[in-house]
Scaffold this active site. Structure first.
Site, PDB file in Angstrom:
ATOM      1  N   SER A  11      -7.646  -2.226   8.460  1.00 44.17           N
ATOM      2  CA  SER A  11      -8.054  -1.058   7.683  1.00 44.17           C
ATOM      3  C   SER A  11      -9.429  -1.386   7.094  1.00 44.17           C
ATOM      4  O   SER A  11     -10.072  -2.350   7.505  1.00 44.17           O
ATOM      5  CB  SER A  11      -7.006  -0.734   6.620  1.00 44.17           C
ATOM      6  OG  SER A  11      -6.614  -1.913   5.966  1.00 44.17           O
ATOM      7  N   ASP A  12      -9.894  -0.606   6.133  1.00 44.29           N
ATOM      8  CA  ASP A  12     -11.243  -0.813   5.596  1.00 44.29           C
ATOM      9  C   ASP A  12     -11.266  -1.973   4.595  1.00 44.29           C
ATOM     10  O   ASP A  12     -10.220  -2.384   4.096  1.00 44.29           O
ATOM     11  CB  ASP A  12     -11.720   0.487   4.926  1.00 44.29           C
ATOM     12  CG  ASP A  12     -11.813   1.611   5.935  1.00 44.29           C
ATOM     13  OD1 ASP A  12     -12.433   1.400   6.988  1.00 44.29           O
ATOM     14  OD2 ASP A  12     -11.236   2.685   5.682  1.00 44.29           O
ATOM     15  N   ASP A  43       0.343 -12.647   6.522  1.00 46.33           N
ATOM     16  CA  ASP A  43      -1.079 -12.504   6.264  1.00 46.33           C
ATOM     17  C   ASP A  43      -1.892 -13.016   7.468  1.00 46.33           C
ATOM     18  O   ASP A  43      -1.762 -14.178   7.870  1.00 46.33           O
ATOM     19  CB  ASP A  43      -1.383 -13.309   4.994  1.00 46.33           C
ATOM     20  CG  ASP A  43      -2.863 -13.378   4.709  1.00 46.33           C
ATOM     21  OD1 ASP A  43      -3.563 -12.391   4.967  1.00 46.33           O
ATOM     22  OD2 ASP A  43      -3.322 -14.440   4.231  1.00 46.33           O
ATOM     23  N   ASP A  99      -7.394  -5.275  14.238  1.00 49.59           N
ATOM     24  CA  ASP A  99      -7.326  -3.829  13.982  1.00 49.59           C
ATOM     25  C   ASP A  99      -7.064  -3.635  12.495  1.00 49.59           C
ATOM     26  O   ASP A  99      -5.952  -3.305  12.089  1.00 49.59           O
ATOM     27  CB  ASP A  99      -6.212  -3.211  14.830  1.00 49.59           C
ATOM     28  CG  ASP A  99      -6.113  -1.706  14.619  1.00 49.59           C
ATOM     29  OD1 ASP A  99      -7.004  -1.149  13.955  1.00 49.59           O
ATOM     30  OD2 ASP A  99      -5.142  -1.108  15.110  1.00 49.59           O
ATOM     31  N   GLN A 152      -8.196   2.919  19.969  1.00 51.97           N
ATOM     32  CA  GLN A 152      -7.239   1.883  20.429  1.00 51.97           C
ATOM     33  C   GLN A 152      -7.625   1.384  21.815  1.00 51.97           C
ATOM     34  O   GLN A 152      -7.534   0.186  22.085  1.00 51.97           O
ATOM     35  CB  GLN A 152      -5.802   2.420  20.452  1.00 51.97           C
ATOM     36  CG  GLN A 152      -5.468   3.431  19.364  1.00 51.97           C
ATOM     37  CD  GLN A 152      -4.549   2.919  18.277  1.00 51.97           C
ATOM     38  OE1 GLN A 152      -4.668   1.776  17.859  1.00 51.97           O
ATOM     39  NE2 GLN A 152      -3.659   3.754  17.804  1.00 51.97           N
ATOM     40  N   GLN A 160       0.822  -1.212   0.000  1.00 51.48           N
ATOM     41  CA  GLN A 160       0.000   0.000   0.000  1.00 51.48           C
ATOM     42  C   GLN A 160       0.859   1.266   0.000  1.00 51.48           C
ATOM     43  O   GLN A 160       2.056   1.215   0.312  1.00 51.48           O
ATOM     44  CB  GLN A 160      -0.914   0.003   1.233  1.00 51.48           C
ATOM     45  CG  GLN A 160      -0.159  -0.144   2.542  1.00 51.48           C
ATOM     46  CD  GLN A 160      -0.971  -0.783   3.652  1.00 51.48           C
ATOM     47  OE1 GLN A 160      -2.179  -0.737   3.629  1.00 51.48           O
ATOM     48  NE2 GLN A 160      -0.306  -1.370   4.637  1.00 51.48           N
TER      49      GLN A 160
END
Ligand code: SPD
Length: 288
Positions: free
Chosen positions: A166-167, A146, A164, A71, A40
């Site tokens: 990401s989208d 992964d 936690d 958090q 990314q």
């Protein structure tokens, strides 16, 4: 993932097809880091009023001004729901903020951490020491890889698993699908609890409804906890919880005064209150 966000006249605007037609903008003073990792685009900004800001593929992951809300809740809601959490797995969150919070629990003996993108850890260690301090805890064991593959290789191992992510666009997509949740369930010990980044019922209704459906089908106890985070889309995000036994909507252990003093958002009262849903969300979740 395609990056739609832009910088114009000293303002960063977060633009994403997941929340069409609306965008949060923050005034920035400097770009401290900008590099493409194998997974990314990673950007770190100095904002004018909200401290440093970590952005992945154009999407805000955290700002120093309000990161504590997300958090703390993502860590302490599942950990205080479990009677004796000793073995904990955290998937994602290379900034280290959730690790920092998990580390406040003295009873926890092992904190396994799995993150796909080592570059996020490196940039956080360089620029976000108040979060990356989570990696200094000797109980933390870092696994680069992964999360989905990791989870399927570890059966009956954890009391609490925290995701936690990401989208659900880009590397995080698979972490919102049923097979991943089946893997989470099988990696839990008896009475285990999971807590995953659950998006916002204002901004991503279908996505949240799907997470609620999956967790209702797989777990004995299910809940959705709401958090106020000004720099997330709509100023709101949730945690999707699933449990093989313990009730999740109330803390089952008390919080010492010295523990409470270390926190800014989580309290036993907000733990319970965060599960009280607005009527439209309650109606939607009850119908699933
Ligand atoms: N819309 C962004 C959601 C990001 C959730 N993960 C943030 C990582 C902070 N540790």
């Amino acid at each position: 993932m395609k990056n739609y966000s832009k910088i114009n006249d000293g303002w960063f605007s977060e633009i994403c097809p997941m929340w069409p037609g609306i965008s949060l903008s923050l005034e920035i003073e400097a770009i401290l880091y900008s590099k493409k990792s194998p997974y990314q685009q990673i950007d770190l900004y100095q904002t004018r009023n909200h401290g440093k800001m970590l952005v992945l593929d154009g999407i805000i992951q955290l700002t120093e001004s309000d990161e504590f809300a997300y958090q703390e809740m993502l860590a302490h809601v599942p950990l205080f729901a479990h009677p004796h959490p000793e073995t904990v797995l955290v998937i994602g969150g290379g900034d280290g903020g959730v690790l920092r919070e998990v580390g406040r629990h003295d009873g926890v003996k092992i904190i396994d951490f799995c993150e796909i993108d080592e570059a996020v850890i490196d940039v956080s260690k360089e620029f976000l020491p108040d979060m990356a301090c989570g990696f200094d805890d000797p109980r933390v064991r870092v696994h680069i890889g992964d999360g989905n593959a990791y989870i399927h290789g570890h059966k009956n191992k954890y009391d609490v698993i925290i995701v936690d992510s990401s989208d659900p666009i880009g590397p995080g997509e698979i972490l919102f699908e049923q097979p991943f949740y089946e893997g989470l369930k099988s990696a839990l010990k008896h009475n285990g609890v999971i807590a995953t980044q659950g998006e916002s019922f204002f901004m991503h209704k279908e996505c949240v409804a799907n997470l609620v459906k999956i967790t209702k089908e797989l777990f004995v106890v299910q809940g959705y906890s709401s958090i106020l985070v000004p720099t997330y889309p709509g100023g709101h995000i949730g945690i999707c919880l699933g449990s093989l036994g313990p009730e999740v909507k109330k803390p089952c252990r008390s919080l010492s005064e010295s523990f409470q003093q270390q926190l800014k958002y989580y309290t036993p009262q907000i733990h319970e209150a965060s599960f009280v849903l607005p009527y439209f969300a309650k109606t939607l979740f009850d119908s699933i």
